[in-house]
Design a protein around this motif. Structure first.
Motif, short mmCIF file in Angstrom:
data_model
loop_
_atom_site.label_atom_id
_atom_site.label_comp_id
_atom_site.label_asym_id
_atom_site.label_seq_id
_atom_site.Cartn_x
_atom_site.Cartn_y
_atom_site.Cartn_z
N ALA A 70 0.94 -1.13 0.11
CA ALA A 70 0.00 0.04 -0.05
C ALA A 70 0.94 1.26 -0.03
CB ALA A 70 -0.91 -0.10 1.18
N TYR A 71 2.05 1.18 0.83
CA TYR A 71 2.78 2.37 0.84
C TYR A 71 3.37 2.61 -0.53
CZ TYR A 71 6.13 5.58 2.64
OH TYR A 71 6.87 7.10 2.89
N ALA A 72 3.99 1.53 -1.22
CA ALA A 72 4.53 1.63 -2.64
C ALA A 72 3.65 1.94 -3.71
CB ALA A 72 5.28 0.27 -2.70
N GLY A 73 2.45 2.03 -3.56
CA GLY A 73 1.33 2.53 -4.76
C GLY A 73 0.16 1.51 -4.75
N ALA A 74 0.13 0.30 -4.24
CA ALA A 74 -1.02 -0.46 -4.28
C ALA A 74 -2.40 0.24 -3.82
CB ALA A 74 -0.92 -1.77 -3.73
N ARG A 75 -3.55 0.35 -4.44
CA ARG A 75 -4.54 0.88 -3.91
C ARG A 75 -5.77 0.10 -3.77
NH1 ARG A 75 -1.40 3.63 -2.33
NH2 ARG A 75 -1.09 5.79 -2.43
N GLN A 76 -5.47 -1.19 -3.79
CA GLN A 76 -6.53 -2.28 -3.43
C GLN A 76 -5.68 -3.54 -2.69
OE1 GLN A 76 -9.76 -4.09 -5.95
NE2 GLN A 76 -8.26 -6.02 -5.75
N LEU A 77 -6.33 -3.86 -1.53
CA LEU A 77 -5.64 -4.74 -0.56
C LEU A 77 -6.49 -5.93 -0.32
CD1 LEU A 77 -4.19 -2.32 2.06
CD2 LEU A 77 -3.30 -2.88 -0.07
N GLU A 78 -5.99 -7.26 -0.81
CA GLU A 78 -7.04 -8.48 -0.71
C GLU A 78 -6.67 -8.77 0.53
OE1 GLU A 78 -6.96 -11.09 -4.00
OE2 GLU A 78 -7.31 -9.15 -5.33
N VAL A 79 -7.72 -9.21 1.58
CA VAL A 79 -7.54 -9.69 2.80
C VAL A 79 -8.92 -10.59 3.21
CG1 VAL A 79 -6.54 -7.63 3.81
CG2 VAL A 79 -9.06 -7.61 3.57
N THR A 80 -8.66 -11.34 4.23
CA THR A 80 -9.55 -12.30 4.84
C THR A 80 -9.88 -11.87 6.46
OG1 THR A 80 -8.16 -13.86 5.35
CG2 THR A 80 -9.12 -13.94 3.22
N VAL A 81 -11.18 -12.19 6.80
CA VAL A 81 -11.44 -12.01 8.19
C VAL A 81 -10.69 -13.10 9.07
CG1 VAL A 81 -13.21 -11.96 9.87
CG2 VAL A 81 -13.67 -10.84 7.79
N ASN A 82 -10.25 -12.63 10.10
CA ASN A 82 -9.28 -13.60 10.95
C ASN A 82 -8.04 -13.96 10.20
OD1 ASN A 82 -11.29 -13.16 13.18
ND2 ASN A 82 -12.01 -15.14 12.25
N GLY A 83 -7.76 -13.67 8.88
CA GLY A 83 -6.63 -13.98 8.24
C GLY A 83 -6.75 -15.60 7.77
N ILE A 84 -7.92 -16.01 7.74
CA ILE A 84 -8.10 -17.51 7.12
C ILE A 84 -7.50 -17.45 5.68
CG2 ILE A 84 -9.78 -17.80 9.23
CD1 ILE A 84 -11.84 -17.87 6.94
N GLY A 85 -7.37 -18.95 5.51
CA GLY A 85 -7.10 -19.22 4.02
C GLY A 85 -6.18 -20.35 3.91
N GLU A 86 -5.85 -20.50 2.43
CA GLU A 86 -4.84 -21.70 2.25
C GLU A 86 -3.59 -21.44 3.19
OE1 GLU A 86 -4.80 -24.75 0.04
OE2 GLU A 86 -5.76 -23.33 -0.91
N ARG A 87 -3.30 -22.86 3.34
CA ARG A 87 -2.05 -23.01 4.32
C ARG A 87 -2.12 -22.18 5.54
NH1 ARG A 87 -0.23 -21.87 -0.52
NH2 ARG A 87 0.72 -20.30 -0.01
#
Length: 629
Positions: free
Chosen positions: A309-326
């Motif tokens: 985000a600091y470097a210029g990304a303006r969309q951040l992909e996230v999940t609630v509680n950080g759940i996900g693959e592996r």
């Protein structure tokens, strides 16, 4: 235009740039040497947005800034009018559901999607429609309801996104599912790292470039004006090849370029530089939004996301509680709260997430997926605002800012000692509902009646009902799949004098009662065998866990189980394309540990049976449509 700021504590003030117009400043290499996100920096200059009017920052101990939150910028797929605004792309329902045992029913996904909309996320990736007919139906339902009705305080309607591999079949399914939304998006991807292209895809660089461009153009030809493209394993891809792939998909019509650290391999300095280099070297990048998707294999997903985000990304992909693959994904609550808490170090970047709904979102996802939050998890863990050390407690009593950098109330967590309501067996519906509203549970009618009945049953046995008891009861009554079988009666005997036995009476959804008796190595084993003889469905118990909600011998016990059926319960993995045998989780709560265990097992069975029913219904609908065509 000047920005006027007021501090509750003048001694804690700091200076801000007086110029707040939307323009860019060049930051030389020397100025970045001390930057924690981009060190070591590249030799070129980075162009980052200068601060526009700052939104309301986090309440900081000793000096809280006071200014109003700006309105959410108009949604344009490939452009954000305010360069400081960061879109939050939630993939809990897609990537998060790939966690083993995290399978959610279509109805559960819809409930979570409603709350994500209320939370204020900009884009909801609702699923992978090509994986199964059930997932396609779930994404379509979310697109129709959540994708057309404002649920947040600002009247915001989120973008509804569907994932697709770079092939026409997947893209057709994704578009069919999301096209009903007011703002539909198709997200397609193909691997670009040498190891993936050589060993997984078995394709040359030229073939990958052609496929990527052709499939983005195909999605565009269907009528989709909002297309996201991801070069899978971008973190390990050749940089020049990556620029070339991104250039071609922009030409083909991609509006968002998602840069995934698919295996969680990069460090924050590396990932920040990757985003900055893409921004500086990709032709046509000014016509697309740069996005991040960071996995947590090395525990750096949140740090990498903030660096991006600091470097210029303006969309951040996230999940609630950080759940996900592996090891999971970047955590929504960590990323959003970090951006608010340290906004001045991130150049004034902001989101429109309503943080007061974070705790409720965390609880909802934990209950529906069966993936409980570790106690020391940042922001939403049970210990996140607990202070046991005497030194810490002394500091907290004198000034909360001594050991809390954020207020628990700001994320929707209320301390029981500040509520003023003590619930017991004489409490009525109004008192119960008022306390539940403080938790974020707005229930009425039959739902309230069911919870109140369970509350009274527990209150007769316990002098005082704690917040934890209430949440356990809520989970057991509200966060449950559609009822196919329900527990009517249970009697179990066990001990050292003979075999354990259990008699179980279940009631089906159509009112039919069935009774079975069985023996086992213990009362839970005996009860589970009795249930199996009634339901007549093969299920293997993969996980069993029980916890006491509170201290004391009269604590409510919560049980979580994970079961797996036979080969009929399968879906397609989004990244590998392999057919996966699905697992189903269930939870239950009771002051009796055997009853709690049985409730959890029935919950999991209901999920599994509901999945089969949905699959059959989807197959029948497809056959009818084919006949009509």
């Amino acid at each position: 235009m000047a920005l006027s700021l007021a501090f509750s504590n003048p001694s804690k003030s700091f200076s801000l740039p007086s110029c707040v117009h939307h323009h860019h400043v060049s930051i030389p290499r020397s100025a970045l040497l001390t930057n924690p996100w981009l060190s070591p920096p590249s030799s070129r200059f980075f162009s980052i947005p200068s601060p526009s009017p700052l939104p309301k920052p986090w309440s900081r101990p000793g000096g809280a800034l006071k200014c109003s939150l700006p309105s959410r910028p108009e949604y344009i797929p490939n452009h954000i009018p305010d360069p400081n605004y960061v879109r939050i792309f939630d993939t809990t329902l897609r990537d998060g559901e790939q966690s083993p045992g995290a399978t959610m029913t279509s109805n559960e996904k819809l409930v979570v999607a409603r709350h994500l909309s209320r939370l204020g996320v900009d884009i909801i990736e609702a699923g992978f429609p090509a994986s199964s007919p059930d997932d396609l139906d779930a994404v379509r339902s979310i697109a129709i309801e959540v994708g057309n009705q404002p649920m947040g305080e600002d009247g915001h309607v989120p973008v509804i996104c569907g994932l697709a591999r770079c092939n026409k079949k997947d893209i057709d399914a994704a578009w069919e599912a999301v096209r009903h939304a007011k703002k539909p998006r198709v997200h397609t991807f193909i691997a670009t790292s040498e190891i993936h292209m050589q060993h997984k895809l078995r394709k040359t660089r030229e073939e990958v470039v052609n496929i990527a461009g052709e499939m983005v153009a195909y999605a565009r030809s269907l009528g989709c004006q909002d297309i996201e493209f991801s070069p899978e394993d971008a973190g390990r891809s050749d940089r020049e090849f990556l620029y070339h792939v991104l250039e071609e998909v922009i030409k083909a019509g991609a509006t968002t370029l998602n840069i995934p650290d698919t295996v969680g391999y990069t460090l924050p300095s590396e990932f920040g530089k990757l985003i900055a280099d893409i921004k500086a070297n990709t032709p046509g990048i000014e016509n697309a939004i740069i996005s991040t998707h960071c996995q947590n294999d090395l525990g750096l997903a949140t740090a990498n996301t903030l660096a991006g985000a600091y470097a210029g990304a303006r969309q951040l992909e996230v999940t609630v509680n950080g759940i996900g693959e592996r090891a999971g994904n970047a955590s929504l609550e960590e990323v959003v709260v970090a951006m608010k808490c340290r906004q001045e170090l991130l150049g004034g970047l902001y989101t429109r997430i309503n943080t007061k709904h974070i705790v409720m979102a965390s609880k909802m996802v934990a209950e529906h997926t069966g993936l409980h939050v570790q106690p020391h998890k940042a922001i939403v863990g049970a210990n996140a605002f607990a202070h046991e050390s005497g030194i810490h407690q002394d500091g907290m009593l004198k000034h909360k800012g001594t050991y809390e950098i954020i207020s628990p109330e700001d994320i929707g967590l209320s301390r029981s000692s500040e509520s003023g309501i003590v619930l017991g067996k004489l409490s009525g519906r109004h008192a119960l509902r008022s306390r539940l509203l403080e938790f974020g549970y707005d229930i009425s009618g039959k739902e309230l009646d069911d919870v109140f009945k369970r509350f009274k049953e527990v209150a007769e046995k316990k002098k005082r009902i704690s917040d934890e008891d209430l949440e356990a009861l809520m989970s057991d009554e509200i966060f449950q799949p559609p009822v196919i079988w329900s527990l009517a009666e249970l009697q179990a005997t066990c001990g050292t004098l003979g075999l354990s036995t259990a008699t179980v009476k279940l009631v089906s959804s159509d009112g039919e009662e069935k009774i079975a008796c069985s023996i086992g190595t213990g009362p839970v084993d005996a009860a589970y065998k009795a249930i199996d003889s009634i339901v007549q469905v093969h299920a293997v118990l993969r996980e069993y866990a029980m916890n006491a909600v509170t201290e004391g011998i009269d604590a409510i016990a919560t049980t979580r189980v994970v079961i797996r059926g036979d080969d009929n319960y399968t879906s397609t993995h989004a990244l590998t394309g392999e057919t996966m045998r699905r697992a189903f989780s269930g939870s239950g709560a009771s002051m009796d540990i055997v009853v709690s265990s049985v409730r959890a097992y029935i919950s999991a069975l209901n999920k599994m049976l509901g999945f089969v029913s949905a699959m059959k219904a989807s197959k029948e609908n497809t056959e009818k449509q084919n006949i009509s065509h």
